[in-house]
Design an enzyme around this catalytic site. Structure first.
Site, mmCIF file in Angstrom:
data_model
loop_
_atom_site.group_PDB
_atom_site.id
_atom_site.type_symbol
_atom_site.label_atom_id
_atom_site.label_comp_id
_atom_site.label_asym_id
_atom_site.label_seq_id
_atom_site.Cartn_x
_atom_site.Cartn_y
_atom_site.Cartn_z
ATOM 1 N N LEU A 169 -36.038 56.783 41.954
ATOM 2 C CA LEU A 169 -36.158 56.397 43.370
ATOM 3 C C LEU A 169 -36.043 57.614 44.278
ATOM 4 C CD1 LEU A 169 -33.877 53.234 43.719
ATOM 5 C CD2 LEU A 169 -36.338 53.355 44.137
ATOM 6 N N SER A 170 -35.703 58.783 43.705
ATOM 7 C CA SER A 170 -35.427 59.963 44.540
ATOM 8 C C SER A 170 -36.568 60.305 45.503
ATOM 9 C CB SER A 170 -35.099 61.172 43.665
ATOM 10 O OG SER A 170 -33.844 60.998 43.070
ATOM 11 N N LYS A 223 -30.582 69.261 33.002
ATOM 12 C CA LYS A 223 -29.530 69.811 33.880
ATOM 13 C C LYS A 223 -28.825 71.026 33.299
ATOM 14 C CE LYS A 223 -28.834 65.591 36.360
ATOM 15 N NZ LYS A 223 -27.989 64.500 36.795
ATOM 16 N N ASN A 259 -27.954 70.068 39.260
ATOM 17 C CA ASN A 259 -28.897 68.996 39.653
ATOM 18 C C ASN A 259 -29.564 69.274 40.995
ATOM 19 O OD1 ASN A 259 -26.759 68.470 41.419
ATOM 20 N ND2 ASN A 259 -27.197 66.277 41.439
ATOM 21 N N ASP A 299 -23.620 65.935 41.544
ATOM 22 C CA ASP A 299 -23.229 64.702 40.833
ATOM 23 C C ASP A 299 -21.711 64.539 40.788
ATOM 24 O OD1 ASP A 299 -25.792 63.856 40.198
ATOM 25 O OD2 ASP A 299 -25.805 64.804 38.225
ATOM 26 N N ASN A 315 -20.023 60.113 22.012
ATOM 27 C CA ASN A 315 -21.446 60.444 22.122
ATOM 28 C C ASN A 315 -22.111 60.295 20.770
ATOM 29 O OD1 ASN A 315 -23.651 61.402 23.754
ATOM 30 N ND2 ASN A 315 -23.590 63.276 22.538
ATOM 31 N N TYR A 344 -29.585 53.016 37.071
ATOM 32 C CA TYR A 344 -29.642 52.001 38.124
ATOM 33 C C TYR A 344 -30.891 51.144 37.949
ATOM 34 C CZ TYR A 344 -32.605 55.691 40.080
ATOM 35 O OH TYR A 344 -33.564 56.656 40.242
ATOM 36 N N GLY A 364 -25.847 52.940 39.086
ATOM 37 C CA GLY A 364 -25.885 54.322 39.559
ATOM 38 C C GLY A 364 -26.493 54.541 40.932
HETATM 39 P P1 NAP Z 1 -29.116 64.373 29.144
HETATM 40 O O1 NAP Z 1 -28.461 65.660 29.456
HETATM 41 O O2 NAP Z 1 -30.434 64.371 28.489
HETATM 42 O O3 NAP Z 1 -28.091 63.517 28.216
HETATM 43 C C1 NAP Z 1 -28.507 62.286 27.666
HETATM 44 C C2 NAP Z 1 -27.306 61.567 27.038
HETATM 45 O O4 NAP Z 1 -27.766 60.288 26.570
HETATM 46 C C3 NAP Z 1 -26.717 62.288 25.821
HETATM 47 O O5 NAP Z 1 -25.353 62.002 25.751
HETATM 48 C C4 NAP Z 1 -27.500 61.629 24.666
HETATM 49 O O6 NAP Z 1 -26.850 61.697 23.430
HETATM 50 C C5 NAP Z 1 -27.531 60.192 25.144
HETATM 51 N N1 NAP Z 1 -28.609 59.429 24.535
HETATM 52 C C6 NAP Z 1 -29.939 59.562 24.747
HETATM 53 N N2 NAP Z 1 -30.616 58.674 23.988
HETATM 54 C C7 NAP Z 1 -29.682 57.975 23.277
HETATM 55 C C8 NAP Z 1 -29.753 56.923 22.318
HETATM 56 N N3 NAP Z 1 -30.929 56.415 21.929
HETATM 57 N N4 NAP Z 1 -28.605 56.424 21.824
HETATM 58 C C9 NAP Z 1 -27.406 56.929 22.211
HETATM 59 N N5 NAP Z 1 -27.264 57.939 23.103
HETATM 60 C C10 NAP Z 1 -28.404 58.450 23.631
HETATM 61 O O7 NAP Z 1 -29.254 63.468 30.454
HETATM 62 P P2 NAP Z 1 -28.309 63.428 31.745
HETATM 63 O O8 NAP Z 1 -28.824 64.343 32.778
HETATM 64 O O9 NAP Z 1 -26.909 63.607 31.273
HETATM 65 O O10 NAP Z 1 -28.542 61.940 32.277
HETATM 66 C C11 NAP Z 1 -27.996 60.823 31.595
HETATM 67 C C12 NAP Z 1 -28.285 59.540 32.389
HETATM 68 O O11 NAP Z 1 -27.564 59.534 33.633
HETATM 69 C C13 NAP Z 1 -29.752 59.358 32.758
HETATM 70 O O12 NAP Z 1 -30.083 57.991 32.602
HETATM 71 C C14 NAP Z 1 -29.819 59.727 34.228
HETATM 72 O O13 NAP Z 1 -30.877 59.083 34.905
HETATM 73 C C15 NAP Z 1 -28.450 59.210 34.688
HETATM 74 N N6 NAP Z 1 -27.975 59.871 35.907
HETATM 75 C C16 NAP Z 1 -27.835 59.137 37.050
HETATM 76 C C17 NAP Z 1 -27.332 59.725 38.197
HETATM 77 C C18 NAP Z 1 -27.168 58.931 39.448
HETATM 78 O O14 NAP Z 1 -27.030 59.524 40.523
HETATM 79 N N7 NAP Z 1 -27.132 57.622 39.367
HETATM 80 C C19 NAP Z 1 -26.987 61.075 38.201
HETATM 81 C C20 NAP Z 1 -27.118 61.781 37.023
HETATM 82 C C21 NAP Z 1 -27.620 61.178 35.882
HETATM 83 P P3 NAP Z 1 -27.134 62.934 22.415
HETATM 84 O O15 NAP Z 1 -26.292 64.075 22.928
HETATM 85 O O16 NAP Z 1 -26.695 62.403 21.107
HETATM 86 O O17 NAP Z 1 -28.611 63.233 22.482
#
Ligand code: NAP
Length: 280
Positions: A17-18, A68, A89, A105, A154, A220, A241
């Site tokens: 949505l950003s 990130k 971010n 964040d 994790n 979200y 979120g």
């Molecule tokens: P990231 O660095 O790519 O990390 C992804 C995380 O998800 C890792 O812990 C990964 O585990 C896990 N994961 C991915 N696929 C998986 C699966 N099939 N089963 C189990 N675990 C799985 O991404 P990120 O930047 O941290 O973002 C994570 C989420 O937070 C995203 O959905 C993002 O949109 C959301 N977010 C929302 C906001 C907001 O403002 N609402 C802000 C920031 C992030 P592994 O380490 O094992 O790969």
């Protein structure tokens, strides 16, 4: 006429949505700027660097899943939050022409958690699911809020171990395995994985009444997510979120433009675009 360009890098980014929220903010502030999503494939670290440089030269931008941590490594100048979390971010070009970045964040998470009425992070116990860039921000935020205990789970345990050691959290945080088979209780459980972005994803964790008081999903969706609906059905007060997205976006705008002339009006315009509550 558009004179500054901003953008979001990630993979996936189509769901975000950003762009709509930032465009609403620019319109409200009468700033002639654009905001676009840029898909940079997972693993294309050089593409992350190039896209950040190109956008910073004409405005700035944001970084989302999964870039990130890579983004933090490409910066020339880092805020304390980036130094501490190893994740970025939000980026721009500073007055010396350096690629500068922040992690909004951390504060965005705390501002959104304050919406969970009655949640006391100070002295509380948290289960953090995930160990990527967003989980690092949540861990840093919870530590700064004074949590007593944080369990980190994790899929890849080694990444959770790195999160705990690199953020210097070994005094309060432990890496755990298989929380579904534990009877530990927590004040708050946070989904900081990307599970929930795809409709076919399994739930990050099955929830039972009594083990968790509050649930926070960083993902979200309209009317919440599958996981927040599942948590609510188990009697757990939950939030998705969207509020965090909005709070970190306002902080990003302040990084790019300085103090906003009508912060409340900007928040209202962004909430309206995101379909969130609008208070007058
Ligand atoms: P990231 O660095 O790519 O990390 C992804 C995380 O998800 C890792 O812990 C990964 O585990 C896990 N994961 C991915 N696929 C998986 C699966 N099939 N089963 C189990 N675990 C799985 O991404 P990120 O930047 O941290 O973002 C994570 C989420 O937070 C995203 O959905 C993002 O949109 C959301 N977010 C929302 C906001 C907001 O403002 N609402 C802000 C920031 C992030 P592994 O380490 O094992 O790969």
């Amino acid at each position: 006429m558009i004179d500054r360009r901003f953008g979001l890098l990630g993979d996936p980014v189509a769901h975000s949505l950003s762009p709509r929220m930032y465009r609403a903010a620019f319109a409200h502030l009468q700033i002639p700027a654009s905001y676009e999503a840029h898909r940079v494939p997972r693993g294309d670290d050089e593409g992350v660097r190039r896209t950040m440089r190109n956008l910073a030269a004409v405005g700035g931008g944001n970084v989302t899943v999964p870039h990130k941590e890579v983004a933090a490594r490409w910066l020339d100048a880092r805020t304390t939050e980036v130094e501490h979390t190893g994740a970025c971010n939000c980026f721009w070009l500073d007055e010396q022409g350096r690629l500068a970045g922040d992690n909004t964040d951390v504060t965005g998470f705390l501002a959104a958690a304050a919406d969970l009425e009655g949640l006391q992070l100070d002295g509380g116990a948290v289960l953090l699911i995930g160990a990527g860039g967003a989980a690092r921000a949540v861990a840093a935020a919870c530590a700064s809020a004074g949590v007593r205990r944080m369990d980190v789970w994790n899929r890849s345990a080694g990444r959770a171990e790195s999160l705990v050691s690199e953020l210097g959290l070994s005094g309060i945080a432990s890496v755990i395995r298989e929380p579904e088979f534990s009877s530990e209780t927590y004040d708050l459980v946070v989904n900081a994985t990307s599970l929930g972005l795809e409709r076919t994803d399994p739930l990050p964790l099955a929830m039972e009444a009594g083990r968790f008081r509050y649930a926070f999903d960083l993902v979200y969706g309209p009317g919440g997510t599958e996981w927040t609906r599942h948590a609510s059905a188990a009697g757990i007060v939950s939030i998705d979120g969207l509020s965090m997205l909005l709070n970190q976006a306002v902080l990003s705008l302040e990084r790019w433009f300085g103090e906003l002339p009508d912060r409340e009006g900007v928040v209202r315009a962004m909430w309206k675009e995101a379909g969130g509550p609008v208070t007058s």
